[in-house]
Design a protein around this motif. Structure first.
Motif, PDB file in Angstrom:
ATOM      1  N   ILE A   1       5.785  10.098  -1.962  1.00 13.01           N
ATOM      2  CA  ILE A   1       5.371   8.808  -1.424  1.00 13.01           C
ATOM      3  C   ILE A   1       3.852   8.789  -1.411  1.00 13.01           C
ATOM      4  O   ILE A   1       3.212   9.626  -0.770  1.00 13.01           O
ATOM      5  N   PHE A   2       3.295   7.851  -2.162  1.00 10.26           N
ATOM      6  CA  PHE A   2       1.848   7.640  -2.218  1.00 10.26           C
ATOM      7  C   PHE A   2       1.509   6.457  -1.329  1.00 10.26           C
ATOM      8  O   PHE A   2       2.179   5.429  -1.362  1.00 10.26           O
ATOM      9  N   GLN A   3       0.469   6.614  -0.529  1.00 11.37           N
ATOM     10  CA  GLN A   3       0.002   5.533   0.336  1.00 11.37           C
ATOM     11  C   GLN A   3      -1.482   5.305   0.074  1.00 11.37           C
ATOM     12  O   GLN A   3      -2.246   6.262  -0.073  1.00 11.37           O
ATOM     13  N   LEU A   4      -1.878   4.043   0.012  1.00 10.38           N
ATOM     14  CA  LEU A   4      -3.287   3.694  -0.158  1.00 10.38           C
ATOM     15  C   LEU A   4      -3.982   3.848   1.184  1.00 10.38           C
ATOM     16  O   LEU A   4      -3.651   3.155   2.155  1.00 10.38           O
ATOM     17  N   ARG A   5      -4.921   4.800   1.241  1.00 15.30           N
ATOM     18  CA  ARG A   5      -5.678   5.058   2.463  1.00 15.30           C
ATOM     19  C   ARG A   5      -7.158   5.108   2.122  1.00 15.30           C
ATOM     20  O   ARG A   5      -7.565   5.853   1.234  1.00 15.30           O
ATOM     21  N   ASP A   6      -7.928   4.330   2.842  1.00 12.90           N
ATOM     22  CA  ASP A   6      -9.377   4.298   2.635  1.00 12.90           C
ATOM     23  C   ASP A   6      -9.738   4.120   1.162  1.00 12.90           C
ATOM     24  O   ASP A   6     -10.646   4.766   0.645  1.00 12.90           O
TER      25      ASP A   6
ATOM     26  N   THR B   1       0.812  -1.214   0.000  1.00 17.67           N
ATOM     27  CA  THR B   1       0.000   0.000   0.000  1.00 17.67           C
ATOM     28  C   THR B   1       0.847   1.266   0.000  1.00 17.67           C
ATOM     29  O   THR B   1       0.382   2.319   0.432  1.00 17.67           O
ATOM     30  N   CYS B   2       2.072   1.183  -0.494  1.00 14.38           N
ATOM     31  CA  CYS B   2       2.958   2.344  -0.467  1.00 14.38           C
ATOM     32  C   CYS B   2       3.907   2.314  -1.668  1.00 14.38           C
ATOM     33  O   CYS B   2       4.600   1.319  -1.883  1.00 14.38           O
ATOM     34  N   VAL B   3       3.912   3.405  -2.442  1.00  9.60           N
ATOM     35  CA  VAL B   3       4.730   3.497  -3.656  1.00  9.60           C
ATOM     36  C   VAL B   3       5.424   4.845  -3.691  1.00  9.60           C
ATOM     37  O   VAL B   3       4.815   5.875  -3.400  1.00  9.60           O
ATOM     38  N   LEU B   4       6.712   4.828  -4.057  1.00 11.09           N
ATOM     39  CA  LEU B   4       7.471   6.053  -4.259  1.00 11.09           C
ATOM     40  C   LEU B   4       7.529   6.342  -5.755  1.00 11.09           C
ATOM     41  O   LEU B   4       7.856   5.466  -6.543  1.00 11.09           O
ATOM     42  N   ILE B   5       7.166   7.572  -6.117  1.00 14.00           N
ATOM     43  CA  ILE B   5       7.263   8.043  -7.501  1.00 14.00           C
ATOM     44  C   ILE B   5       8.190   9.252  -7.486  1.00 14.00           C
ATOM     45  O   ILE B   5       8.001  10.168  -6.693  1.00 14.00           O
TER      46      ILE B   5
END
Length: 153
Positions: free
Chosen positions: A134-139, A106-110
């Protein structure tokens, strides 16, 4: 103000992205979240280019951390102000040396590198930066939780 903050994207510290599932319960890991997050990053970058406050606001997590090019730590309000300032105009830019790293389910660095050009309060500027978000999948949606910009001299 954008001259000192530039694009918006971030360098990850390993402990920063604990990447916990949402409070609603575990999130099933995506087979490969990178294509989805790359699309989100493209939309987020474009929103900055055109000063689209609603889209930028939608992507920024409530606890978003913004580390500017000079190392100053700011928050989502500072980021929103910088990238929606009517006195600042960015020209279209190309991201070079793109990076997309899956840090967790649930976490990706672009990230990548870019030369930003435009005007700030009528004064032209050009800055070469490296950045990461840093993108995180939330809800159920991908949000930017951390951005760091580094000036290249």
């Amino acid at each position: 103000m954008v001259r000192s903050v530039c694009l918006a994207v971030a360098l990850a510290a390993p402990g920063l992205c604990a990447c916990h599932p949402s409070a609603a319960g575990p999130v099933a890991p995506a087979a490969d979240p990178i294509p989805v997050v790359k699309a989100a990053a493209t939309e987020f970058d474009h929103a900055q280019l055109v000063r689209d406050r609603a889209t930028i606001d939608r992507y920024l997590a409530a606890d978003f951390v913004f580390v500017r090019g000079a190392g100053v730590v700011s928050d989502r309000n500072a980021f929103l102000a910088a990238f929606t300032d009517p006195k600042t105009h960015l020209e279209p830019f190309t991201i070079e040396h793109p990076v997309a790293l899956r840090l967790a389910d649930t976490c990706v660095l672009i990230g990548g590198e870019a030369t930003l050009r435009g005007t700030d309060d009528g004064q032209p500027f050009a800055e070469h930066i490296r950045y990461a978000d840093i993108f995180q999948l939330r809800d159920g949606r991908w949000q930017v939780v951390y951005t760091q910009v580094t000036m290249v001299k």
